[in-house]
Every structure is written in structure tokens, then in C-alpha cells.
Design an enzyme around this catalytic site. Sequence first.
Site, short mmCIF file in Angstrom:
data_model
loop_
_atom_site.label_atom_id
_atom_site.label_comp_id
_atom_site.label_asym_id
_atom_site.label_seq_id
_atom_site.Cartn_x
_atom_site.Cartn_y
_atom_site.Cartn_z
N LYS A 182 0.83 -1.21 0.00
CA LYS A 182 0.00 0.00 0.00
C LYS A 182 0.87 1.26 0.00
O LYS A 182 1.83 1.35 0.78
CB LYS A 182 -0.89 0.01 1.25
N ASP A 205 -0.40 -0.38 -4.56
CA ASP A 205 -1.80 0.06 -4.59
C ASP A 205 -1.93 1.39 -3.84
O ASP A 205 -1.66 1.46 -2.64
CB ASP A 205 -2.66 -1.02 -3.90
N GLU A 234 -1.85 0.28 -8.90
CA GLU A 234 -3.30 0.11 -8.73
C GLU A 234 -3.96 1.39 -8.21
O GLU A 234 -3.46 2.00 -7.26
CB GLU A 234 -3.52 -1.05 -7.75
N GLU A 239 -11.84 -2.40 -8.42
CA GLU A 239 -12.59 -2.69 -7.20
C GLU A 239 -13.67 -1.65 -6.94
O GLU A 239 -14.58 -1.90 -6.15
CB GLU A 239 -11.64 -2.82 -6.00
N ASP A 247 -14.41 -7.32 -8.56
CA ASP A 247 -14.54 -8.09 -7.32
C ASP A 247 -15.91 -8.77 -7.35
O ASP A 247 -16.92 -8.09 -7.60
CB ASP A 247 -14.42 -7.14 -6.11
N HIS A 279 -10.17 -8.57 -7.93
CA HIS A 279 -9.91 -8.04 -6.60
C HIS A 279 -10.58 -8.97 -5.59
O HIS A 279 -11.71 -9.40 -5.79
CB HIS A 279 -10.51 -6.63 -6.50
N GLU A 324 -5.74 -12.74 -5.74
CA GLU A 324 -5.33 -11.79 -4.71
C GLU A 324 -5.60 -12.46 -3.36
O GLU A 324 -6.75 -12.61 -2.94
CB GLU A 324 -6.10 -10.47 -4.81
MG LIG Z 1 -6.86 -2.15 -4.22
#
Ligand SMILES: [Mg+2]
Length: 380
Positions: A170, A206, A232, A258, A281, A308, A333
Amino acid sequence: MQISSVEAIPIHRELDERIAIAQKWISSREYCLVRVTTDEGVTGWGECWGPVAGNREIVEEYVAPWLEGRDVRNVEQIHDDLVFKLTGSYHSYTPASVVGGVDIALWDAYGKSLGLPVSDLLGGRRRDSVRAYATGHFWTEVDDFETLKERVVAEATGHVDAGFDALKNKIGFQRHPDFPWGWREDVELVAAIREAVGDDVRLMTDANHAYDLATARRVGERLSDLGVYWLEEPVRPHAVDNYALLNRELDVPLAGGECWAFEHEFARVLDAGAVGVTQPDVTSAGGLTSTRRVATLSDAHNVQCIPHVFGSAVALAASLQVLATIPGEPMLEFDRTPNPIRDDLAVDPVTNDGNSVPIPDAPGIGVDVDPDVLDSFRMD
Ligand SMILES: [Mg+2]
């Protein structure tokens, strides 16, 4: 195979330690599950994206009375009718999460009724296991950046030691008020992971739409130099034109999905050349039906679909079924953040075998929900 009942089941569990991404702190995990029962006594499980509030009321009060009496074999028609009904009623809000929860439960019940895995019903299995990437490296409460970096790097090397050869972390500190750092630290964090795990590990990152366009460009250029496999959600999901611009300019491909739902939204994204990877997702894009359609649409655009996944054991199981069918080289994922509902709700939890995860071939989505564990998580 008539649907005799549709229930919304809210579940919740506080986490021992809160974790953060660019947008927020996450101190608990909470899901609205959907349980469909047929006149033959077959049970199907689904899961809605997002908070219980809203999903529960719409499933129980608005969808259930409309759905009861219909035949689970008509799952795609029911999906399309439900999207039409909800769009007419809620307009631009169209609760895709409700469609996701109901659609997954219907596919599960349909598969169980026939004694077949849902992957067989979605067009057949292309694989019996799927490469998995370890998603995690969320932020924790720290006093300084060096400590955070050390923790994230230790987590990354731990995943590699556990057999993973693909990781996602992240970034996007500038968006979060409790993390007083910026894009330079974002890049420094990714560089530290790269240095620790080496060039052979596939590294994704991401931003959870933390950036403005100029910052996304600055970060993307530097991530390209670090050999990052995808960037992402660099900018807000509605800014499809900014995605298209960055996806053309940068060497690192963009990934997103997502926050997009249904095949018509992904069609706009793909037509614009906005991403190199689509990430629908199953719980938020419109269920297994829409996710499979997005995968087909992506393939037609020569774009890889890599769904996702950030849900409970139900969403994980459903995602594996569609992953069995996706053309090309999808990955799972595999959320590695602490989550008792993902780990404990199923009698047989999903685990990795080195860098891959076996795809169950039990009937339906292949998840056996533990009733006692379910009761321990219930909010109602
Ligand atoms: Mg994400």
C-alpha cells in the site's frame, strides 16, 4: 430448484490491531452474507461488498420477496432482471453489492443442486490451481517512517519465505491524516521492498486513489524504474480519462476495478484504454456473472483480468471458482492481513501451496460454512 427463502446474515469481528490504507483505518471486518435456500433444501452462500448497513435492508426487504419462487437455474436472467430492477429503483446508486451477494448465492445453490463446482457451470475449468499474490503490507501505528518501513519489509520477506513470489503493498501516505509523509516515502517504501526481495519477485503497489494526476505521474515514473508490475488505483475511480492518460504515458501498467461495477462500466474503461489489468470483485462488481463477463470483455481487449479479493471465506471461495475459468494468466489476490472471518468461517480454510492456491472442485463455490463459527460472528 425454486428459491424458497433469501436471508441476509450480518457478521462482524473486531481486529486485534487496526491497520491502515490511504483512505482509512480498518479496525474490524464486517460482511453481509446472503443465504439462499431452495425447495429441495439446498443452501447457497453469497457475500455483499461493503458495510452491512444498506445491503441487509435491500436484500431482506426489497429483493427477497421478489426472488422467492424463481428458479436458480435462471441465474443469469435473474442477475440481469435484478440489475434492471435496482437501477430503476435506486438510479445512479444501483447497489451492485446486493447484486453480488445474491448472484454468488444463486450460483452456489445451482452448483450444489447439480453436484457440480460453479467453475464447471461458468464455462469450464482452465486450471485446478492458481498463482497467488500476497496482498498486505498495510500500515500500522508507528511514530516514524523508518519503523513502518522496517515492519513492511519484514512482512514482505515473510511472505517470500512462505512461498509467495508475488506481493502487493500500500502507498499513498499523503491522503491519510495520521501518516505525515508523501509521495517520496511511497517510492522509498516500494524501493525498500524491492531491495529486500530481489528482482525475481513480482511486485505490485496500490494507492487506493490517493493521488492527483501530477503526483500519480511522478510516482508512476519512479515505480516503472523499480520494475513494478502494476500501479493500482492511482487516482479516483471516476476519472477514467486520467487513467487512460497515465496508462498511455507510464511504463508501469495501471490496474483498477474494485470501485467499478458491471460489464457496462468496465466496457467504458476498456474502450478508453484506461488500464492494463482489470480487477472486478465478485462481491462488488455484480457477482460471478458480471465478473466472468468482465473477464471475457477484458480478454477481447487483450487486457488481463485479475479479480480483486478482500472478503470473507465466502468471497474467497467464489473468487477461486471464477479464477478457474479466466483466460490468460490470472492470479488470486490472497489477502494476508489478519482476518478471523476469512480464516475461520470455512471448515476447510483456503491455504497456499508455495506460490499457488488449489481451486476446490466440491459442488457450488466449494465452501462449507461452520455453523458454530458463523453464530460467533453474527451481529443479530
Ligand atoms: Mg486495491
